[in-house]
Design a protein around this motif. Structure first.
Motif, PDB file in Angstrom:
ATOM      1  N   SER A 191       0.848  -1.181   0.000  1.00  0.00           N
ATOM      2  CA  SER A 191       0.000   0.000   0.000  1.00  0.00           C
ATOM      3  C   SER A 191       0.882   1.228   0.000  1.00  0.00           C
ATOM      4  O   SER A 191       1.827   1.322   0.759  1.00  0.00           O
ATOM      5  CB  SER A 191      -0.907  -0.005   1.228  1.00  0.00           C
ATOM      6  OG  SER A 191      -0.122   0.053   2.395  1.00  0.00           O
ATOM      7  N   VAL A 223       0.347   4.004   1.106  1.00  0.00           N
ATOM      8  CA  VAL A 223       0.263   4.818   2.326  1.00  0.00           C
ATOM      9  C   VAL A 223       1.475   4.578   3.218  1.00  0.00           C
ATOM     10  O   VAL A 223       2.027   5.491   3.802  1.00  0.00           O
ATOM     11  CB  VAL A 223      -1.035   4.486   3.096  1.00  0.00           C
ATOM     12  CG1 VAL A 223      -1.164   5.401   4.295  1.00  0.00           C
ATOM     13  CG2 VAL A 223      -2.238   4.619   2.191  1.00  0.00           C
ATOM     14  N   PHE A 224       1.905   3.339   3.287  1.00  0.00           N
ATOM     15  CA  PHE A 224       3.007   3.005   4.185  1.00  0.00           C
ATOM     16  C   PHE A 224       4.297   2.738   3.411  1.00  0.00           C
ATOM     17  O   PHE A 224       5.119   1.932   3.839  1.00  0.00           O
ATOM     18  CB  PHE A 224       2.645   1.798   5.052  1.00  0.00           C
ATOM     19  CG  PHE A 224       1.411   2.019   5.866  1.00  0.00           C
ATOM     20  CD1 PHE A 224       1.354   3.066   6.768  1.00  0.00           C
ATOM     21  CD2 PHE A 224       0.321   1.193   5.725  1.00  0.00           C
ATOM     22  CE1 PHE A 224       0.220   3.295   7.509  1.00  0.00           C
ATOM     23  CE2 PHE A 224      -0.822   1.417   6.475  1.00  0.00           C
ATOM     24  CZ  PHE A 224      -0.875   2.468   7.370  1.00  0.00           C
ATOM     25  N   LEU A 235       7.736   3.049   5.181  1.00  0.00           N
ATOM     26  CA  LEU A 235       8.126   1.950   6.072  1.00  0.00           C
ATOM     27  C   LEU A 235       8.777   0.827   5.278  1.00  0.00           C
ATOM     28  O   LEU A 235       9.798   0.270   5.694  1.00  0.00           O
ATOM     29  CB  LEU A 235       6.892   1.416   6.824  1.00  0.00           C
ATOM     30  CG  LEU A 235       6.280   2.357   7.858  1.00  0.00           C
ATOM     31  CD1 LEU A 235       5.005   1.765   8.417  1.00  0.00           C
ATOM     32  CD2 LEU A 235       7.258   2.623   8.986  1.00  0.00           C
ATOM     33  N   VAL A 258      12.265   4.628  10.495  1.00  0.00           N
ATOM     34  CA  VAL A 258      10.977   3.956  10.714  1.00  0.00           C
ATOM     35  C   VAL A 258      10.253   4.619  11.883  1.00  0.00           C
ATOM     36  O   VAL A 258       9.049   4.900  11.811  1.00  0.00           O
ATOM     37  CB  VAL A 258      11.190   2.450  10.971  1.00  0.00           C
ATOM     38  CG1 VAL A 258       9.910   1.813  11.502  1.00  0.00           C
ATOM     39  CG2 VAL A 258      11.617   1.746   9.699  1.00  0.00           C
ATOM     40  N   LYS A 274       6.730   6.553  11.600  1.00  0.00           N
ATOM     41  CA  LYS A 274       5.600   6.081  12.410  1.00  0.00           C
ATOM     42  C   LYS A 274       5.034   7.231  13.240  1.00  0.00           C
ATOM     43  O   LYS A 274       3.813   7.410  13.313  1.00  0.00           O
ATOM     44  CB  LYS A 274       6.081   4.950  13.326  1.00  0.00           C
ATOM     45  CG  LYS A 274       4.977   4.249  14.067  1.00  0.00           C
ATOM     46  CD  LYS A 274       5.550   3.202  14.994  1.00  0.00           C
ATOM     47  CE  LYS A 274       4.647   2.926  16.163  1.00  0.00           C
ATOM     48  NZ  LYS A 274       5.313   2.173  17.219  1.00  0.00           N
ATOM     49  N   TYR A 307       2.989   9.466  10.943  1.00  0.00           N
ATOM     50  CA  TYR A 307       1.681   8.899  10.620  1.00  0.00           C
ATOM     51  C   TYR A 307       0.739   9.046  11.804  1.00  0.00           C
ATOM     52  O   TYR A 307      -0.434   9.380  11.655  1.00  0.00           O
ATOM     53  CB  TYR A 307       1.816   7.413  10.262  1.00  0.00           C
ATOM     54  CG  TYR A 307       2.414   7.149   8.897  1.00  0.00           C
ATOM     55  CD1 TYR A 307       2.338   8.080   7.879  1.00  0.00           C
ATOM     56  CD2 TYR A 307       3.054   5.945   8.638  1.00  0.00           C
ATOM     57  CE1 TYR A 307       2.885   7.836   6.643  1.00  0.00           C
ATOM     58  CE2 TYR A 307       3.613   5.686   7.401  1.00  0.00           C
ATOM     59  CZ  TYR A 307       3.521   6.634   6.408  1.00  0.00           C
ATOM     60  OH  TYR A 307       4.070   6.382   5.187  1.00  0.00           O
ATOM     61  N   GLN A 308       1.266   8.764  13.009  1.00  0.00           N
ATOM     62  CA  GLN A 308       0.393   8.835  14.181  1.00  0.00           C
ATOM     63  C   GLN A 308      -0.023  10.261  14.480  1.00  0.00           C
ATOM     64  O   GLN A 308      -1.140  10.493  14.945  1.00  0.00           O
ATOM     65  CB  GLN A 308       1.082   8.180  15.372  1.00  0.00           C
ATOM     66  CG  GLN A 308       0.887   6.665  15.310  1.00  0.00           C
ATOM     67  CD  GLN A 308       1.616   5.914  16.377  1.00  0.00           C
ATOM     68  OE1 GLN A 308       2.508   6.456  17.018  1.00  0.00           O
ATOM     69  NE2 GLN A 308       1.260   4.662  16.563  1.00  0.00           N
ATOM     70  N   ILE A 360      -2.870  10.906  12.305  1.00  0.00           N
ATOM     71  CA  ILE A 360      -4.100  10.290  12.811  1.00  0.00           C
ATOM     72  C   ILE A 360      -4.643  11.101  13.991  1.00  0.00           C
ATOM     73  O   ILE A 360      -5.848  11.304  14.116  1.00  0.00           O
ATOM     74  CB  ILE A 360      -3.832   8.823  13.208  1.00  0.00           C
ATOM     75  CG1 ILE A 360      -3.558   7.991  11.951  1.00  0.00           C
ATOM     76  CG2 ILE A 360      -5.020   8.247  13.954  1.00  0.00           C
ATOM     77  CD1 ILE A 360      -3.051   6.617  12.236  1.00  0.00           C
ATOM     78  N   GLY A 418      -7.032  13.895  13.304  1.00  0.00           N
ATOM     79  CA  GLY A 418      -8.449  13.599  13.145  1.00  0.00           C
ATOM     80  C   GLY A 418      -9.174  13.333  14.455  1.00  0.00           C
ATOM     81  O   GLY A 418     -10.377  13.171  14.472  1.00  0.00           O
ATOM     82  N   ARG A 419      -8.428  13.251  15.557  1.00  0.00           N
ATOM     83  CA  ARG A 419      -9.070  12.934  16.837  1.00  0.00           C
ATOM     84  C   ARG A 419      -9.394  14.181  17.647  1.00  0.00           C
ATOM     85  O   ARG A 419     -10.043  14.109  18.662  1.00  0.00           O
ATOM     86  CB  ARG A 419      -8.149  12.034  17.660  1.00  0.00           C
ATOM     87  CG  ARG A 419      -8.185  10.619  17.146  1.00  0.00           C
ATOM     88  CD  ARG A 419      -7.478   9.684  18.082  1.00  0.00           C
ATOM     89  NE  ARG A 419      -7.437   8.346  17.515  1.00  0.00           N
ATOM     90  CZ  ARG A 419      -6.540   7.449  17.838  1.00  0.00           C
ATOM     91  NH1 ARG A 419      -5.612   7.737  18.725  1.00  0.00           N
ATOM     92  NH2 ARG A 419      -6.558   6.261  17.301  1.00  0.00           N
ATOM     93  N   GLY A 420      -8.848  15.296  17.194  1.00  0.00           N
ATOM     94  CA  GLY A 420      -9.019  16.525  17.974  1.00  0.00           C
ATOM     95  C   GLY A 420     -10.462  17.011  18.027  1.00  0.00           C
ATOM     96  O   GLY A 420     -11.350  16.500  17.395  1.00  0.00           O
TER      97      GLY A 420
END
Lengths: 135, 124
Positions: free
Chosen positions: A2, A4-5, A8, A119, A123, A126-127, A130, A133-135
């Motif tokens: 993918s 997206v990653f 990595l 790596v 990572k 990416y986090q 993410i 979107g949690r805010g």
């Protein structure tokens, strides 16, 4: 796999090649004192051949394309007591320089560690995306 | 896109309301032709269904990918336990991919649920 990653996977390919490099150096160091009679070829040092993986864009990392071998002549050492010594008292040792191998090992190790650091950075990035979107 | 939540009540709207929707849709640069037509016609069932299917298939694809990543991570875990693993970093990177993909999918799902709840809270 993918896109997206991708980062990595690219770092993973770097770690794979550096691990192969460390394997090759370990083998060279393990055989640094491997004695052969002068009638045979000396142990040949192994060198990993690496090549970048091109995709016409940002690239897809690195790959191991093969192993190059060192000089089969090695170096002749006068050791008349040796059971493998020829009539003139010579045996054949591999043409491996211990100091050079050790410093190359540091390069391989640091390269592997740099890929690990990458790596971790990727990572974290990416986090962070993410978390956005949690805010 | 901004019209989609209120598009559902277009059917009961007056001609004036439909006119306002149409103007909004025309003004918004991101509004598609389909949305404009739907607002003008006063019916958005087809558009809503298409968007719903889009989101469902997107989530479905995402979940499928997460499942694949999880499966390869599980395979690596078994290889690590049985001593068949060739590269340590291979396992760690696969596990990282699976973890990040799972986090991403749950975040998207939570956001979708938030949006749904927000709509459900809207007084009618």
């Amino acid at each position: 796999m993918s896109a997206v990653f991708e980062a990595l996977g690219i770092s993973g390919s770097g770690m794979e090649v550096h691990q192969a490099w460390m394997d090759a150096i370990s083998d060279n160091l393990a055989n640094v004192n491997t004695v052969r009679p002068t009638s045979q070829a000396a142990f040949q040092a192994r060198y990993v051949v690496a090549a970048g993986v091109e995709d016409g864009s940002t690239g897809l990392g690195v790959t191991e394309t093969g192993i190059a071998l060192g000089d089969p002549n090695g170096r002749l050492v006068y050791s008349p007591q040796h059971p493998m010594a020829d009539s003139k008292g010579y045996v054949r040792l591999p043409d491996i320089d211990l100091g050079e191998q050790m410093s190359t090992m540091i390069m391989a190790q640091r390269g592997y560690q740099a890929n690990i650091s990458n790596v971790d950075r990727v990572k974290e990035t990416y986090q962070a995306a993410i978390q956005m979107g949690r805010g | 896109m901004a019209l989609s939540p209120i598009g559902g009540v277009g059917g009961i709207g007056a001609a004036q309301l439909a006119q306002a929707y149409r103007q909004q849709a025309l003004a918004a640069s991101s509004a598609s032709d389909a949305a404009t037509r739907a607002a003008a016609a006063g019916s958005v069932d087809a558009g809503t269904a298409a968007r719903g299917a889009d989101f469902a298939s997107a989530i479905g694809q995402g979940l499928q990918q997460v499942q694949n990543l999880d499966q390869s991570a599980a395979t690596k875990a078994v290889q690590a336990a049985t001593g068949n693993l060739t590269d340590i970093h291979d396992y760690v990177i696969t596990a990282t991919k699976a973890q990040t993909a799972t986090e991403l999918t749950t975040t998207v799902r939570n956001k979708a649920m938030d949006a749904f709840n927000e709509i459900m809270r809207m007084p009618l």
